[in-house]
Structures are given as C-alpha cells and as structure tokens.
Motif scaffolding. Structure first.
Motif, PDB file in Angstrom:
ATOM      1  N   GLY A  53      48.829 -55.334  36.085  1.00 26.00           N
ATOM      2  CA  GLY A  53      47.341 -55.272  35.753  1.00 26.00           C
ATOM      3  C   GLY A  53      46.614 -54.102  36.400  1.00 26.00           C
ATOM      4  O   GLY A  53      47.370 -53.341  37.057  1.00 26.00           O
ATOM      5  N   GLU A  54      45.256 -54.211  36.789  1.00 27.02           N
ATOM      6  CA  GLU A  54      44.557 -53.116  37.309  1.00 27.02           C
ATOM      7  C   GLU A  54      44.810 -53.405  38.989  1.00 27.02           C
ATOM      8  O   GLU A  54      44.984 -54.495  39.417  1.00 27.02           O
ATOM      9  N   ILE A  55      44.819 -52.247  39.653  1.00 25.13           N
ATOM     10  CA  ILE A  55      45.119 -52.145  41.080  1.00 25.13           C
ATOM     11  C   ILE A  55      44.061 -51.119  41.698  1.00 25.13           C
ATOM     12  O   ILE A  55      43.712 -50.244  41.246  1.00 25.13           O
ATOM     13  N   GLU A  56      43.431 -51.921  42.779  1.00 28.85           N
ATOM     14  CA  GLU A  56      42.297 -51.114  43.355  1.00 28.85           C
ATOM     15  C   GLU A  56      42.680 -51.029  44.893  1.00 28.85           C
ATOM     16  O   GLU A  56      43.316 -51.968  45.368  1.00 28.85           O
ATOM     17  N   VAL A  57      42.576 -49.739  45.605  1.00 30.66           N
ATOM     18  CA  VAL A  57      42.860 -49.737  47.048  1.00 30.66           C
ATOM     19  C   VAL A  57      41.482 -49.079  47.385  1.00 30.66           C
ATOM     20  O   VAL A  57      41.283 -47.919  46.918  1.00 30.66           O
ATOM     21  N   GLU A  58      41.101 -49.475  48.442  1.00 31.66           N
ATOM     22  CA  GLU A  58      40.108 -48.678  49.335  1.00 31.66           C
ATOM     23  C   GLU A  58      40.613 -47.376  49.958  1.00 31.66           C
ATOM     24  O   GLU A  58      40.038 -46.377  49.923  1.00 31.66           O
ATOM     25  N   THR A  59      41.787 -47.526  50.654  1.00 30.39           N
ATOM     26  CA  THR A  59      42.256 -46.442  51.228  1.00 30.39           C
ATOM     27  C   THR A  59      43.843 -46.534  51.225  1.00 30.39           C
ATOM     28  O   THR A  59      44.473 -47.826  51.407  1.00 30.39           O
ATOM     29  N   LEU A  60      44.717 -45.527  50.740  1.00 31.42           N
ATOM     30  CA  LEU A  60      46.162 -45.524  50.620  1.00 31.42           C
ATOM     31  C   LEU A  60      46.514 -44.337  51.407  1.00 31.42           C
ATOM     32  O   LEU A  60      45.991 -43.327  51.328  1.00 31.42           O
ATOM     33  N   HIS A  61      47.774 -44.551  52.115  1.00 23.74           N
ATOM     34  CA  HIS A  61      48.216 -43.392  53.014  1.00 23.74           C
ATOM     35  C   HIS A  61      49.648 -43.411  52.939  1.00 23.74           C
ATOM     36  O   HIS A  61      50.208 -44.705  52.810  1.00 23.74           O
ATOM     37  N   TYR A  62      50.393 -42.404  52.615  1.00 19.86           N
ATOM     38  CA  TYR A  62      51.848 -42.414  52.393  1.00 19.86           C
ATOM     39  C   TYR A  62      52.188 -41.337  53.283  1.00 19.86           C
ATOM     40  O   TYR A  62      51.592 -40.178  53.157  1.00 19.86           O
ATOM     41  N   GLN A  63      53.175 -41.377  53.952  1.00 24.73           N
ATOM     42  CA  GLN A  63      53.618 -40.193  54.896  1.00 24.73           C
ATOM     43  C   GLN A  63      55.189 -40.132  54.957  1.00 24.73           C
ATOM     44  O   GLN A  63      55.918 -41.110  54.747  1.00 24.73           O
ATOM     45  N   SER A  64      55.561 -39.001  54.704  1.00 27.54           N
ATOM     46  CA  SER A  64      56.877 -38.669  54.659  1.00 27.54           C
ATOM     47  C   SER A  64      57.187 -37.381  55.700  1.00 27.54           C
ATOM     48  O   SER A  64      56.287 -37.121  56.418  1.00 27.54           O
ATOM     49  N   ASP A  65      58.592 -36.821  55.861  1.00 25.19           N
ATOM     50  CA  ASP A  65      58.778 -35.924  56.691  1.00 25.19           C
ATOM     51  C   ASP A  65      58.257 -34.597  56.125  1.00 25.19           C
ATOM     52  O   ASP A  65      57.977 -33.860  57.090  1.00 25.19           O
ATOM     53  N   ALA A  66      57.934 -34.502  55.001  1.00 23.00           N
ATOM     54  CA  ALA A  66      57.470 -33.162  54.486  1.00 23.00           C
ATOM     55  C   ALA A  66      56.078 -33.067  54.120  1.00 23.00           C
ATOM     56  O   ALA A  66      55.333 -32.100  54.419  1.00 23.00           O
ATOM     57  N   TRP A  67      55.293 -34.439  53.790  1.00 21.41           N
ATOM     58  CA  TRP A  67      53.966 -34.311  53.528  1.00 21.41           C
ATOM     59  C   TRP A  67      53.319 -35.805  53.817  1.00 21.41           C
ATOM     60  O   TRP A  67      54.117 -36.775  54.105  1.00 21.41           O
TER      61      TRP A  67
END
Length: 160
Positions: A53-67
C-alpha cells in the motif's frame, strides 16, 4: 494411504504458513519495517505504511560505495503485482527533498551495470533535488515526472 494423507496435510500446513508470512510481509507495518531492516545500506526514520500500500518516510538514507541518497518526506505506492513481470512500479511518488552525493571511487565500476529489475516511476513530484560531486553542486526545483522507465531502455517524460 495414511502416509499420503499425512504428507498432504504437512504440505497444506507449509503452504498456509508461507501464505501467512507473505500476507504479514506485504500487509503490515511490521512487515515493512522488517523488509527495510534487511536492505543493506538503508536507514529510515518515521517509516509508516505497508509494502502492499502507501508508504511514508520522514527521512530515508541509502549509502553505497559510489553514492549517498537522502530523501525527506517521501511518500510512494509500490505496485507489487508488477514484480511478476520483472518490473517494480512506483506510482505515485512524492518527496520534499532528495539529495544525491556522488563519490569518486578508487576502483573502476563495471560499465555494464544493470538493475536487477526494470523500474517504472509514474506521477512523481520532487520539490527539490540536489546533486553533489566534489565541489560541484546542482539544484533543481519543482520536478514533475509523468513517466520514467529504467531498465534495458531508458525513457523519461515530465517537466521541471
């Protein structure tokens, strides 16, 4: 005959348990939190909703080696049935702010990088996108994407 019935009963019990686990995963907020916790490099705050269904996120952070990618006040709806066709569809998607930091990496990445599945985004609005690489900084405001496809072919329609 008794062994056959016992085997069929066991098979039915396993099938019911698998369906219950799937229903929990896509139909509950705790299933969403579990899936997010199993995604390497992903951290969230204020995660609400369910995968189906609907998803809400106040803050999302994704980290990888390149970005690094950070999004604030993100809301989206994933259409999971599209996964059966090898595609993830997000429609609609809204974010107040998205920040992307591209890092120079020492090792050369494979130029034939491919997403594990096709991504389709429709009806996306992003109030502000900032992209940084070293000292360079690019800022775009009021981005509207009517339709974007990422996969073997890339297509994009929208306004900014």
């Amino acid at each position: 005959m008794r062994w056959l019935l016992a085997g069929l009963g066991l098979l039915a019990a396993v099938l019911v348990a698998a369906l219950a686990a799937l229903a929990w995963l896509i139909g509950t907020e705790s299933g969403l939190h579990w899936a997010a916790s199993k995604t390497p490099g992903l951290t969230t705050q204020g995660l609400r909703g369910r995968l189906g269904g609907e998803i809400e996120v106040e803050t999302l952070h994704y980290q990888s080696d390149a970005w690094d990618l950070a999004a604030k006040n993100l809301s989206l709806r994933a259409h999971l049935a599209a996964l059966l066709g090898g595609r993830l569809t997000l429609d609609p998607l809204h974010a107040a702010r998205v920040e992307v930091e591209l890092r120079a990496t020492a090792e050369k990445k494979d130029p034939d990088f491919k997403l594990p599945l096709r991504l389709h985004v429709a009806n996306a609005t992003i109030d502000e996108i900032e992209v940084r690489r070293g000292q360079a900084r690019y800022l775009v405001r009021e981005v509207k994407v009517e339709h974007a496809r990422l996969g073997p072919e890339v297509a994009l329609a929208g306004s900014g």
